[in-house]
Motif scaffolding. Structure first.
Motif, PDB file in Angstrom:
ATOM      1  N   LEU A  21       0.748  -1.141  -0.123  1.00  0.00           N
ATOM      2  CA  LEU A  21      -0.077  -0.197  -0.272  1.00  0.00           C
ATOM      3  C   LEU A  21       0.789   1.379  -0.165  1.00  0.00           C
ATOM      4  O   LEU A  21       0.089   2.391  -0.578  1.00  0.00           O
ATOM      5  N   GLY A  22       2.057   1.254   0.888  1.00  0.00           N
ATOM      6  CA  GLY A  22       3.433   2.606   0.960  1.00  0.00           C
ATOM      7  C   GLY A  22       3.694   2.712  -0.408  1.00  0.00           C
ATOM      8  O   GLY A  22       3.990   3.738  -0.853  1.00  0.00           O
ATOM      9  N   ILE A  23       4.724   1.444  -0.761  1.00  0.00           N
ATOM     10  CA  ILE A  23       5.866   1.716  -1.552  1.00  0.00           C
ATOM     11  C   ILE A  23       4.576   1.221  -3.403  1.00  0.00           C
ATOM     12  O   ILE A  23       5.055   2.290  -4.016  1.00  0.00           O
ATOM     13  N   GLN A  24       4.221   0.398  -3.376  1.00  0.00           N
ATOM     14  CA  GLN A  24       4.009   0.283  -4.673  1.00  0.00           C
ATOM     15  C   GLN A  24       2.162   1.146  -5.223  1.00  0.00           C
ATOM     16  O   GLN A  24       1.896   0.781  -6.728  1.00  0.00           O
ATOM     17  N   TRP A  25       1.498   1.890  -3.861  1.00  0.00           N
ATOM     18  CA  TRP A  25       0.845   2.600  -4.730  1.00  0.00           C
ATOM     19  C   TRP A  25       0.800   3.762  -3.996  1.00  0.00           C
ATOM     20  O   TRP A  25       0.799   4.171  -4.908  1.00  0.00           O
ATOM     21  N   MET A  26       0.639   4.703  -2.615  1.00  0.00           N
ATOM     22  CA  MET A  26       1.399   5.504  -2.262  1.00  0.00           C
ATOM     23  C   MET A  26       2.408   6.142  -3.154  1.00  0.00           C
ATOM     24  O   MET A  26       2.271   7.247  -4.043  1.00  0.00           O
ATOM     25  N   LEU A  27       3.186   5.720  -2.825  1.00  0.00           N
ATOM     26  CA  LEU A  27       4.841   5.939  -3.624  1.00  0.00           C
ATOM     27  C   LEU A  27       5.304   6.311  -5.120  1.00  0.00           C
ATOM     28  O   LEU A  27       5.206   6.942  -5.936  1.00  0.00           O
ATOM     29  N   ALA A  28       4.432   5.090  -5.892  1.00  0.00           N
ATOM     30  CA  ALA A  28       4.118   5.404  -6.939  1.00  0.00           C
ATOM     31  C   ALA A  28       3.339   5.988  -7.869  1.00  0.00           C
ATOM     32  O   ALA A  28       3.326   6.425  -8.940  1.00  0.00           O
ATOM     33  N   LYS A  29       1.960   6.217  -7.260  1.00  0.00           N
ATOM     34  CA  LYS A  29       1.227   7.248  -7.684  1.00  0.00           C
ATOM     35  C   LYS A  29       1.928   8.686  -7.399  1.00  0.00           C
ATOM     36  O   LYS A  29       1.323   9.736  -8.038  1.00  0.00           O
ATOM     37  N   GLY A  30       3.037   8.654  -6.361  1.00  0.00           N
ATOM     38  CA  GLY A  30       3.578  10.053  -6.577  1.00  0.00           C
ATOM     39  C   GLY A  30       2.949  10.550  -4.992  1.00  0.00           C
ATOM     40  O   GLY A  30       3.027  12.252  -4.749  1.00  0.00           O
ATOM     41  N   ARG A  31       2.276  10.419  -4.069  1.00  0.00           N
ATOM     42  CA  ARG A  31       1.862  11.012  -3.208  1.00  0.00           C
ATOM     43  C   ARG A  31       2.305  11.010  -1.795  1.00  0.00           C
ATOM     44  O   ARG A  31       2.789  10.386  -0.167  1.00  0.00           O
ATOM     45  N   GLU A  32       4.196  11.379  -1.846  1.00  0.00           N
ATOM     46  CA  GLU A  32       5.074  11.582  -0.905  1.00  0.00           C
ATOM     47  C   GLU A  32       4.914  12.395   0.401  1.00  0.00           C
ATOM     48  O   GLU A  32       4.686  11.843   1.334  1.00  0.00           O
ATOM     49  N   LYS A  33       4.017  13.075  -0.010  1.00  0.00           N
ATOM     50  CA  LYS A  33       3.714  14.369   1.621  1.00  0.00           C
ATOM     51  C   LYS A  33       2.361  13.010   2.370  1.00  0.00           C
ATOM     52  O   LYS A  33       2.516  12.899   3.527  1.00  0.00           O
TER      53      LYS A  33
END
Length: 407
Positions: free
Chosen positions: A342-354
């Motif tokens: 959920l964190g790396i493969q979804w949020m960060l992959a979508k650019g949701r760093e903040k």
């Protein structure tokens, strides 16, 4: 799953398994030869080394791999990426050394063996300089993986031959540091022959550090309240209590680490799919989520029920307190698998760093508060529950973000 993807995951799994399976193979020997006190102190320094290594590695196994993968048809760009990473690692190595010096003087228990602490710090720096990210990016992992695995096997042989008494704990870290250094130097020389000698520009290193910060933050926080918790416990408890906790933590950490190669391979692929076909990216992420979470949940269940019979055989009769700690930490297995996807493969992959950073920091703060409340009263058991709180909160908030962000 495409053949290349499966092969990459397989090779990274081999590296990851060797990184933890070989040390695990020496644990029954070391827990008996070193004894609870010396083993607990060694385990704490090893945990500290792994934590310091995260500073130097800085998440480049994800970000640099992605950059090299995208630029591998342009030799000049690849050489520039290597130079940027090397420049950043010089800075990060100095930071890790300063952190180590500060911890040495702030935590009296780390001063019990200056030689062991120095060996641990050197080992941490060496671990952080591994160039496997380059070979993954250019999809030439085979030889690099073989070199890495061979170094770990040889270090285990060295330990079995040389360690004979509690005072030999420094030999363990010395063997691991020397052979890891040899493997790292060999792979770096192979990288130089393939990509050329890079130009290091420290001005560009700063930009590289900013780009890699979200993944560094995630890995640093997770490492601190997982592997690093052993070092933290040593600072506020006895070496015997630390040894019991370290036993349970090593076994569960070894299992949790198996999800890392999946994330390393899937992260650049899902990142590209988000730009090309978001629907396919979501489908691939969901397959990954189910594919790693279900097996980890089954493994956790098996570990909880079998541990009263298996752990005494593995560690010996002097580590009975390990069992309840291990049973609690087993609950982290499906949680870590889910948060990685959920964190790396979804949020960060979508650019949701903040948003990602906010959730990670919040879970870390919850872990610290729980730790301060529970550890003084419950020792290793309290530390284990503080890890559960952090991992559980992280997964829960990621799910809530996915639901309410409408993405």
């Amino acid at each position: 799953m495409p053949l290349k993807t499966g092969k990459s995951i397989g090779l990274l799994l081999l590296i990851q398994v060797s990184a933890l399976a070989v040390p695990l193979a020496t644990m029954p020997f070391l827990t008996r030869v070193l004894g609870p006190s010396s083993w607990g102190h060694l385990a704490a320094i090893q945990a500290l080394a792994i934590t310091l290594a995260i500073i130097v590695e800085y998440g480049y196994q994800y970000t640099a791999t992605r950059s090299v993968s995208l630029a591998r048809d342009s030799p000049d760009k690849v050489k520039g990426i290597i130079g940027d990473v090397f420049g950043a690692k010089i800075i990060l190595s100095l930071v890790a050394i300063l952190v180590a010096i500060g911890l040495y003087f702030l935590v009296p228990s780390f001063q019990e063996s200056g030689a062991l602490f120095i060996a641990g710090t050197i080992y941490a720096i060496i671990l952080g300089w591994s160039p496997l990210w380059y070979f993954q990016g250019v999809e030439r992992l085979e030889t690099a993986a073989a070199i890495d695995v061979a170094s770990k096997v040889l270090s285990a042989v060295w330990i079995f031959v040389a360690v004979r008494q509690p005072n030999d704990a420094v030999i363990v870290l010395g063997a691991q540091a020397c052979l890891t250094a040899a493997a790292t130097a060999w792979n770096i020389s192979r990288m130089m022959r393939g990509a050329g000698l890079p130009t290091i520009r420290m001005s560009r290193a700063g930009k590289s550090l900013l780009e890699g910060f979200p993944l560094f933050l995630y890995r640093a926080v997770v490492t601190i309240y997982s592997a690093g918790s052993t070092a933290v416990l040593r600072g506020i408890s006895t070496s015997i209590e630390t040894g019991n906790y370290a036993n349970a933590d090593r076994l569960t950490t070894a299992a949790k680490s198996l999800v890392v190669p999946v994330g390393q391979v899937m992260f650049p692929k899902i990142s590209r799919l988000h730009a090309e076909n978001p629907a396919d990216a979501k489908k691939l992420m969901m397959k990954s989520l189910v594919g790693v979470t279900v097996p980890f949940a089954l493994a956790a269940t098996a570990g909880i029920f079998l541990s009263p019979w298996l752990l005494p055989l593995f560690f010996g009769p002097d580590y009975g307190v390990t069992i309840p700690i291990f049973q609690i930490l087993c609950l982290t297995l499906p949680l870590v698998a889910a948060s990685n996807v959920l964190g790396i493969q979804w949020m960060l992959a979508k650019g949701r760093e903040k948003a990602f950073n906010t959730l990670v920091v919040s879970s870390a703060l919850a872990s610290i508060v729980t730790m301060l409340i529970l550890v003084p009263q419950l020792g290793g058991v309290g530390m284990a529950w503080s890890v559960i709180v952090a991992e559980g909160l992280l997964v829960l908030t990621m799910i809530l973000y996915a639901v309410f962000s409408r993405e």
